[in-house]
Design a protein around this motif. Sequence first.
Motif, mmCIF file in Angstrom:
data_model
loop_
_atom_site.group_PDB
_atom_site.id
_atom_site.type_symbol
_atom_site.label_atom_id
_atom_site.label_comp_id
_atom_site.label_asym_id
_atom_site.label_seq_id
_atom_site.Cartn_x
_atom_site.Cartn_y
_atom_site.Cartn_z
ATOM 1 N N ASP A 1 13.970 -8.394 -3.556
ATOM 2 C CA ASP A 1 13.727 -9.875 -2.883
ATOM 3 C C ASP A 1 12.903 -9.559 -1.484
ATOM 4 O O ASP A 1 12.426 -8.330 -1.199
ATOM 5 C CB ASP A 1 15.336 -10.310 -2.445
ATOM 6 N N GLU A 2 12.842 -10.437 -0.654
ATOM 7 C CA GLU A 2 11.880 -10.512 0.327
ATOM 8 C C GLU A 2 12.606 -9.691 1.638
ATOM 9 O O GLU A 2 11.611 -9.310 2.378
ATOM 10 C CB GLU A 2 11.492 -11.672 1.013
ATOM 11 N N SER A 3 13.669 -9.190 1.500
ATOM 12 C CA SER A 3 14.085 -8.505 2.500
ATOM 13 C C SER A 3 13.811 -7.046 2.376
ATOM 14 O O SER A 3 14.068 -6.044 3.150
ATOM 15 C CB SER A 3 15.722 -8.487 2.683
ATOM 16 N N VAL A 4 13.284 -6.430 1.275
ATOM 17 C CA VAL A 4 12.937 -5.171 0.796
ATOM 18 C C VAL A 4 11.655 -4.648 1.657
ATOM 19 O O VAL A 4 10.437 -5.548 1.727
ATOM 20 C CB VAL A 4 12.605 -4.876 -0.405
ATOM 21 N N SER A 5 11.591 -3.819 2.445
ATOM 22 C CA SER A 5 10.472 -3.540 3.262
ATOM 23 C C SER A 5 9.170 -2.823 2.495
ATOM 24 O O SER A 5 9.624 -2.257 1.541
ATOM 25 C CB SER A 5 11.027 -2.606 4.595
ATOM 26 N N ASP A 6 8.098 -2.518 3.077
ATOM 27 C CA ASP A 6 7.139 -1.654 2.279
ATOM 28 C C ASP A 6 7.551 -0.423 2.293
ATOM 29 O O ASP A 6 7.201 0.283 1.466
ATOM 30 C CB ASP A 6 5.857 -1.749 3.266
ATOM 31 N N ASP A 7 8.306 0.149 3.366
ATOM 32 C CA ASP A 7 8.843 1.460 3.400
ATOM 33 C C ASP A 7 9.691 1.863 2.095
ATOM 34 O O ASP A 7 9.664 2.763 1.493
ATOM 35 C CB ASP A 7 9.396 2.141 4.748
ATOM 36 N N VAL B 1 12.154 -2.517 -12.260
ATOM 37 C CA VAL B 1 11.111 -2.815 -11.397
ATOM 38 C C VAL B 1 9.825 -1.997 -11.873
ATOM 39 O O VAL B 1 9.943 -0.616 -11.862
ATOM 40 C CB VAL B 1 11.353 -2.680 -10.093
ATOM 41 N N VAL B 2 8.675 -2.649 -12.198
ATOM 42 C CA VAL B 2 7.483 -2.032 -12.535
ATOM 43 C C VAL B 2 6.750 -2.052 -11.677
ATOM 44 O O VAL B 2 6.258 -3.050 -10.893
ATOM 45 C CB VAL B 2 7.036 -2.586 -13.973
ATOM 46 N N PHE B 3 6.122 -0.611 -11.377
ATOM 47 C CA PHE B 3 5.002 -0.517 -10.268
ATOM 48 C C PHE B 3 3.561 -0.420 -11.146
ATOM 49 O O PHE B 3 3.384 0.596 -12.043
ATOM 50 C CB PHE B 3 5.100 0.636 -9.386
ATOM 51 N N ALA C 1 0.703 -1.238 -0.030
ATOM 52 C CA ALA C 1 0.191 -0.101 0.010
ATOM 53 C C ALA C 1 0.972 1.150 -0.014
ATOM 54 O O ALA C 1 2.059 1.300 0.484
ATOM 55 C CB ALA C 1 -0.900 -0.100 1.207
ATOM 56 N N ASP C 2 0.347 2.214 -0.959
ATOM 57 C CA ASP C 2 1.074 3.545 -0.767
ATOM 58 C C ASP C 2 0.959 4.368 0.392
ATOM 59 O O ASP C 2 0.012 3.713 1.213
ATOM 60 C CB ASP C 2 0.853 4.141 -2.154
ATOM 61 N N ASP C 3 1.314 5.724 0.380
ATOM 62 C CA ASP C 3 1.101 6.414 1.644
ATOM 63 C C ASP C 3 -0.576 6.818 1.717
ATOM 64 O O ASP C 3 -1.047 7.241 2.535
ATOM 65 C CB ASP C 3 1.877 7.703 1.428
ATOM 66 N N GLU C 4 -1.446 6.548 0.501
ATOM 67 C CA GLU C 4 -2.740 6.997 0.550
ATOM 68 C C GLU C 4 -3.513 5.862 0.608
ATOM 69 O O GLU C 4 -4.849 5.972 0.473
ATOM 70 C CB GLU C 4 -3.060 7.941 -0.656
ATOM 71 N N ALA D 1 9.320 4.172 -1.341
ATOM 72 C CA ALA D 1 10.173 5.273 -1.629
ATOM 73 C C ALA D 1 10.567 5.173 -2.949
ATOM 74 O O ALA D 1 10.604 5.814 -3.812
ATOM 75 C CB ALA D 1 11.294 5.282 -0.499
ATOM 76 N N TRP D 2 10.511 3.826 -3.407
ATOM 77 C CA TRP D 2 11.057 3.570 -4.837
ATOM 78 C C TRP D 2 9.714 3.913 -5.769
ATOM 79 O O TRP D 2 10.155 4.707 -6.679
ATOM 80 C CB TRP D 2 11.295 2.050 -5.045
ATOM 81 N N LEU D 3 8.571 3.715 -5.397
ATOM 82 C CA LEU D 3 7.380 3.990 -6.164
ATOM 83 C C LEU D 3 7.464 5.645 -6.110
ATOM 84 O O LEU D 3 6.990 6.105 -7.334
ATOM 85 C CB LEU D 3 6.341 3.757 -5.378
ATOM 86 N N ASN D 4 7.647 6.454 -5.106
ATOM 87 C CA ASN D 4 7.732 7.887 -5.222
ATOM 88 C C ASN D 4 8.511 8.400 -6.116
ATOM 89 O O ASN D 4 8.552 9.698 -6.775
ATOM 90 C CB ASN D 4 7.605 8.386 -3.635
#
Length: 82
Positions: free
Chosen positions: A60-66, A37-39, A21-24, A70-73
């Motif tokens: 990989d699975e070590s990447v957090s939602d935060d 990486v495609v969003f 989920a994004d910030d909204e 940040a990548w998405l933004n």
Amino acid sequence: MAKLSGSNSTDRQHGGERVFADDEGRLWSAGHSGAAVVFTCISDGRHSGRALAMDAAALDESVSDDTLRAWLNSAPQIGTLP
């Protein structure tokens, strides 16, 4: 039916895709395609896809939602080249 955990919204999809989920509160899928990486916004189709050049191992699975947020933004929208 699977339960959703409120503490971590990340889900594992086929082929290593991640759902977060994004910030909204919109749900996005992050998946590796070639050298990027495609969003894709899966909860609201009015939002353009976005992409970042990145090695497949970065998602990989070590990447957090935060980190995914940040990548998405920072990812530019995918569109037509002029």
